[in-house]
Design a protein around this motif. Sequence first.
Motif, mmCIF file in Angstrom:
data_model
loop_
_atom_site.group_PDB
_atom_site.id
_atom_site.type_symbol
_atom_site.label_atom_id
_atom_site.label_comp_id
_atom_site.label_asym_id
_atom_site.label_seq_id
_atom_site.Cartn_x
_atom_site.Cartn_y
_atom_site.Cartn_z
ATOM 1 N N TYR A 144 0.828 -1.213 0.000
ATOM 2 C CA TYR A 144 0.000 0.000 0.000
ATOM 3 C C TYR A 144 0.861 1.262 0.000
ATOM 4 C CZ TYR A 144 0.535 1.433 4.945
ATOM 5 O OH TYR A 144 1.025 1.892 6.153
ATOM 6 N N LEU A 145 2.120 1.120 0.373
ATOM 7 C CA LEU A 145 3.053 2.244 0.348
ATOM 8 C C LEU A 145 3.556 2.523 -1.063
ATOM 9 C CD1 LEU A 145 5.045 1.186 3.519
ATOM 10 C CD2 LEU A 145 3.545 3.166 3.340
ATOM 11 N N ASN A 147 4.616 0.101 -4.839
ATOM 12 C CA ASN A 147 5.660 -0.759 -5.387
ATOM 13 C C ASN A 147 5.706 -0.609 -6.901
ATOM 14 O OD1 ASN A 147 6.761 -2.016 -3.125
ATOM 15 N ND2 ASN A 147 5.320 -3.721 -3.177
ATOM 16 N N PRO A 148 6.874 -0.527 -7.496
ATOM 17 C CA PRO A 148 6.938 -0.496 -8.962
ATOM 18 C C PRO A 148 6.405 -1.801 -9.539
ATOM 19 C CG PRO A 148 9.126 -0.843 -8.026
ATOM 20 C CD PRO A 148 8.212 -0.520 -6.882
ATOM 21 N N GLY A 149 5.670 -1.708 -10.619
ATOM 22 C CA GLY A 149 5.096 -2.891 -11.241
ATOM 23 C C GLY A 149 3.840 -3.394 -10.566
ATOM 24 N N GLN A 150 3.369 -2.651 -9.569
ATOM 25 C CA GLN A 150 2.168 -3.074 -8.844
ATOM 26 C C GLN A 150 1.184 -1.908 -8.665
ATOM 27 O OE1 GLN A 150 3.619 -5.017 -5.144
ATOM 28 N NE2 GLN A 150 2.926 -6.927 -6.061
ATOM 29 N N ALA A 151 1.005 -1.130 -9.710
ATOM 30 C CA ALA A 151 0.082 0.001 -9.597
ATOM 31 C C ALA A 151 -1.312 -0.456 -9.212
ATOM 32 C CB ALA A 151 0.037 0.773 -10.915
ATOM 33 N N ASN A 152 -1.751 -1.577 -9.771
ATOM 34 C CA ASN A 152 -3.083 -2.091 -9.452
ATOM 35 C C ASN A 152 -3.160 -2.638 -8.025
ATOM 36 O OD1 ASN A 152 -1.385 -4.255 -10.102
ATOM 37 N ND2 ASN A 152 -2.699 -5.059 -11.740
ATOM 38 N N TYR A 153 -2.202 -3.486 -7.669
ATOM 39 C CA TYR A 153 -2.196 -4.121 -6.353
ATOM 40 C C TYR A 153 -1.966 -3.088 -5.233
ATOM 41 C CZ TYR A 153 -1.078 -7.725 -2.850
ATOM 42 O OH TYR A 153 -1.058 -8.536 -1.740
ATOM 43 N N SER A 154 -1.013 -2.193 -5.440
ATOM 44 C CA SER A 154 -0.748 -1.160 -4.429
ATOM 45 C C SER A 154 -1.958 -0.267 -4.232
ATOM 46 C CB SER A 154 0.470 -0.323 -4.838
ATOM 47 O OG SER A 154 1.654 -1.094 -4.779
ATOM 48 N N SER A 155 -2.632 0.068 -5.315
ATOM 49 C CA SER A 155 -3.827 0.897 -5.212
ATOM 50 C C SER A 155 -4.940 0.173 -4.459
ATOM 51 C CB SER A 155 -4.321 1.292 -6.608
ATOM 52 O OG SER A 155 -3.364 2.090 -7.272
ATOM 53 N N ALA A 156 -5.121 -1.117 -4.761
ATOM 54 C CA ALA A 156 -6.139 -1.900 -4.070
ATOM 55 C C ALA A 156 -5.846 -2.003 -2.580
ATOM 56 C CB ALA A 156 -6.243 -3.289 -4.692
ATOM 57 N N LYS A 157 -4.585 -2.241 -2.245
ATOM 58 C CA LYS A 157 -4.232 -2.412 -0.837
ATOM 59 C C LYS A 157 -4.249 -1.079 -0.080
ATOM 60 C CE LYS A 157 -3.831 -6.845 -0.893
ATOM 61 N NZ LYS A 157 -4.814 -7.682 -0.156
ATOM 62 N N ALA A 158 -3.976 0.022 -0.775
ATOM 63 C CA ALA A 158 -4.161 1.335 -0.161
ATOM 64 C C ALA A 158 -5.645 1.593 0.067
ATOM 65 C CB ALA A 158 -3.556 2.422 -1.047
ATOM 66 N N GLY A 159 -6.472 1.156 -0.888
ATOM 67 C CA GLY A 159 -7.915 1.271 -0.722
ATOM 68 C C GLY A 159 -8.416 0.507 0.486
ATOM 69 N N ILE A 160 -7.801 -0.637 0.765
ATOM 70 C CA ILE A 160 -8.168 -1.421 1.955
ATOM 71 C C ILE A 160 -7.961 -0.604 3.229
ATOM 72 C CG2 ILE A 160 -7.361 -3.332 3.402
ATOM 73 C CD1 ILE A 160 -9.158 -4.377 1.294
ATOM 74 N N ILE A 161 -6.896 0.192 3.269
ATOM 75 C CA ILE A 161 -6.647 1.025 4.446
ATOM 76 C C ILE A 161 -7.762 2.056 4.603
ATOM 77 C CG2 ILE A 161 -5.031 2.619 5.538
ATOM 78 C CD1 ILE A 161 -4.045 -0.312 5.279
ATOM 79 N N GLY A 162 -8.147 2.695 3.500
ATOM 80 C CA GLY A 162 -9.238 3.669 3.566
ATOM 81 C C GLY A 162 -10.541 3.022 3.967
ATOM 82 N N LEU A 163 -10.835 1.852 3.420
ATOM 83 C CA LEU A 163 -12.047 1.121 3.782
ATOM 84 C C LEU A 163 -12.038 0.767 5.263
ATOM 85 C CD1 LEU A 163 -14.628 -0.459 2.892
ATOM 86 C CD2 LEU A 163 -13.127 -2.430 2.496
ATOM 87 N N THR A 164 -10.906 0.300 5.745
ATOM 88 C CA THR A 164 -10.779 -0.083 7.151
ATOM 89 C C THR A 164 -11.077 1.090 8.069
ATOM 90 O OG1 THR A 164 -9.151 -1.801 6.634
ATOM 91 C CG2 THR A 164 -9.160 -0.947 8.890
ATOM 92 N N ARG A 165 -10.487 2.227 7.795
ATOM 93 C CA ARG A 165 -10.661 3.385 8.675
ATOM 94 C C ARG A 165 -12.077 3.946 8.594
ATOM 95 N NH1 ARG A 165 -4.522 5.782 7.739
ATOM 96 N NH2 ARG A 165 -3.634 4.632 9.496
ATOM 97 N N SER A 166 -12.673 3.899 7.397
ATOM 98 C CA SER A 166 -14.054 4.361 7.261
ATOM 99 C C SER A 166 -15.009 3.463 8.043
ATOM 100 C CB SER A 166 -14.456 4.387 5.784
ATOM 101 O OG SER A 166 -13.720 5.362 5.076
#
Length: 247
Positions: A144-145, A147-166
């Motif tokens: 979520y911080l 990673n190169p080559g993981q624009a999709n995965y990093s974005s999804a896992k960053a989204g998980i953080i937002g979902l969690t806090r909401s």
Amino acid sequence: MRFQGKVAIVTGAGKGIGKAIIQKFAQEGALVTVADIHNQLCEETAFEINRAGGRAIASVVDVTKAEDTEKLIEKTVQAYGRVDILINNAGIVRDMKITDMHEDDWDQVLDVCLKGAFLCAKYAAPYMIEQQYGKIVNISSRAYLGNPGQANYSSAKAGIIGLTRSLAKELGKHNINVNAIAPGLIETDALKSHAKYEKIKELQKRDTPIPRVGLPEDVANAVLFFASDESSYISGDILHVSGGRFG
């Protein structure tokens, strides 16, 4: 046993991290639902748990489909009478440079990793609200911080953080805790079968304060902490299981 009589659902529980998580829940007395898109893995994991003296049911589910996730929750409630714990672990990777990434590569990863967690939480939450108790643990990633080559995965896992806090803010008044785990490099079968596994392992040892690759059990132990009443005053938080490596 910490989870005697509690009911836990783990998605992506047929193998790897999810399997380690659900086995630990069963060992600690939980009644569990093994949820996975792969029928054979799902059934095998449930069988192993039952053979070892636990209690498990299998539920084949595509977490990207609302009707599947709704049925997953309903099947669990029909079997056990309630749902106390939801672990959103299902995920996939489609790693590649952004210039090579197709729209479908983006959509699939976001759908499984992020939409799947949203849908499972959506259908589990009403039962947790009614009983005024629940634990939701979302599996994010150190990725979520970014990673190169993981624009999709990093974005999804960053989204998980937002979902969690909401969800933590939305559901806290109902005595529902929502937290996230952010694993680093974990030694799953998929990693061990990687063509460059040995090189990856050596780089991990070099760059990580605790110089080893993480184990699925390391993640499972952290998940069980967040799912237990030992963490009853923790919500909206992220626990990194990365050996001290954040960047």
